[in-house]
Design an enzyme around this catalytic site. Structure first.
Site, PDB file in Angstrom:
ATOM      1  N   CYS A  74      -3.306  -5.517 -15.551  1.00 26.04           N
ATOM      2  CA  CYS A  74      -3.641  -4.435 -14.616  1.00 26.04           C
ATOM      3  C   CYS A  74      -2.370  -3.631 -14.380  1.00 26.04           C
ATOM      4  O   CYS A  74      -1.461  -3.661 -15.217  1.00 26.04           O
ATOM      5  CB  CYS A  74      -4.261  -4.985 -13.326  1.00 26.04           C
ATOM      6  SG  CYS A  74      -3.115  -5.903 -12.287  1.00 26.04           S
ATOM      7  N   CYS A 121       0.836  -1.205   0.000  1.00 25.62           N
ATOM      8  CA  CYS A 121       0.000   0.000   0.000  1.00 25.62           C
ATOM      9  C   CYS A 121       0.868   1.252   0.000  1.00 25.62           C
ATOM     10  O   CYS A 121       0.419   2.321  -0.402  1.00 25.62           O
ATOM     11  CB  CYS A 121      -0.986  -0.026   1.168  1.00 25.62           C
ATOM     12  SG  CYS A 121      -0.309   0.480   2.742  1.00 25.62           S
TER      13      CYS A 121
END
Length: 381
Positions: A342, A201
């Site tokens: 992606c 993250c």
């Protein structure tokens, strides 16, 4: 399907606890018996970060009797945007200390067992033994695989969630569920090592409020398993697209070879509490050069990123369809052979699993659009 409760209830609640949990006890189908089951329950929460924080808050507030919180990290200032259990004054302190403080503030009868340690394949079984339910709030796949493997050996349900960027998943894995329910494992959703290249993250970011939403869902699943109230997410994956305010549900079934094995009774001398289960086959990972060659041969490149991402550039000739749409109806792709693309590969892996379940021969562009830009686009620039 509804499952029987995991925990026998305590004999009675204290008067103070009866008052504190009064709104639970008047819930139809819940009542005092379910609240007493929560008081008797032991839940292990692995990770005291973005997902683990709201889980601990919700479970303590719900009146869970014992919560073991496992995390080796210290609080950093950058955690505070999403890890709501911690405060500015906690920066530099152990994350598990926040769990002890906040649980006692919410529920004086809840006992929090802080374990400041890194969970590994070597210690996972010891750290998780004794829990009725395990909640995985970790952020690396190495740790997730260690947690899942330990839960499979122990035969306890694993309440599982993942959040990245604006997207999330939540489900329940259980290697030894009650009769009538099919065992479902982490490997049925992510084949071994499939998530090892997923970005952190810190690299791609995460929406703080989405962590609270997912943590709340995981806490609810935990309460349902403990009390036997409602239908847990075993065999179903909840997929959340926060940008579009959309929640979808995707069926999750065991790998074919395990489903066949599960239909055959085990010999009397073989324990079924912690079965040795085979993993689903890995999704093929193609290099950018291999993907380019396959595209020239007629294979469809399916880009599952969001529109705000594809606006910054796509592989020429790609079909653009956000991950949420793919997961909602993987049979609608209209192609028999697909390479999924992606940003770095994690969402593509999820899409490829769903597509293969719908009969599409799906592979993944390893490293995603970042690898393509590095290895192919840069060469032709």
């Amino acid at each position: 399907m509804a499952l029987p409760p995991l925990v026998e209830p305590v004999a009675e609640l204290t008067d103070a606890e009866r008052t504190r949990t009064a709104r639970h006890r008047v819930l139809v189908g819940f009542g005092e018996i379910a609240q007493r089951r929560l008081a008797a329950a032991h839940v292990a929460v692995v990770g005291a970060g973005g997902i683990g924080s709201p889980v601990v808050l919700a479970l303590a507030a719900a009146g869970v009797g014992t919560i073991t919180v496992i995390d080796d990290d210290l609080v950093e200032a950058s955690n505070l945007q999403r890890q709501v259990m911690h405060r500015v004054s906690d920066v530099g302190a152990a994350k598990v200390d926040s769990a002890v403080r906040i649980a006692s503030d919410l529920s004086p009868t809840t006992v929090v067992r802080p374990v400041q340690a890194l969970l590994t394949p070597d210690n996972a079984v010891d750290l998780l033994s004794g829990a009725h339910v395990v909640v995985d709030g970790t952020d690396t796949f190495e740790t997730r695989e260690a947690v899942a493997s330990a839960c499979e050996r122990l035969g306890v349900p694993l309440v599982w969630g993942v959040v990245q960027e604006f997207h999330a998943q939540a489900t329940v894995f259980w290697s030894a569920p009650p009769a009538g329910a099919m065992p479902v494992l982490l490997a049925d959703l992510y084949p071994p090592d499939a998530g090892r290249e997923a970005p952190s993250c810190a690299q791609v970011g995460v929406l703080g409020a989405l962590c609270l939403q997912v943590g709340s869902i995981l806490a609810t699943e935990t309460v349902k398993l403990i009390t036997g109230v409602g239908d847990p997410l075993l065999g179903r994956v909840l997929v959340i697209d926060a940008l579009r305010g959309r929640t979808d549900e995707v069926p999750l079934r065991p790998a074919t070879d395990r489903a066949t094995d599960a239909a055959t009774p085990a010999p009397a001398h073989v324990s079924t509490a912690a079965p040795q289960l085979r993993h689903a086959p890995a999704i093929p990972q193609l290099s950018p050069a291999e993907a380019l060659a396959a595209q020239h041969a007629g294979t469809t490149l399916l880009d599952v990123r969001e529109p705000f991402e594809t606006e910054r550039g796509v592989i020429p000739g790609s079909v653009l369809l956000p991950l949420g749409d793919v997961l909602a109806d993987p049979s609608s792709i209209g192609a028999t052979t697909v390479i999924v693309v992606c940003q770095v590969g994690m969402r593509a892996q999820r899409a490829a699993v769903a597509l293969r379940g719908a009969g599409v021969e799906a592979s993944v562009l390893a490293g995603g659009i970042e690898a393509w830009n590095r290895d192919i686009a840069a060469v032709h620039a």
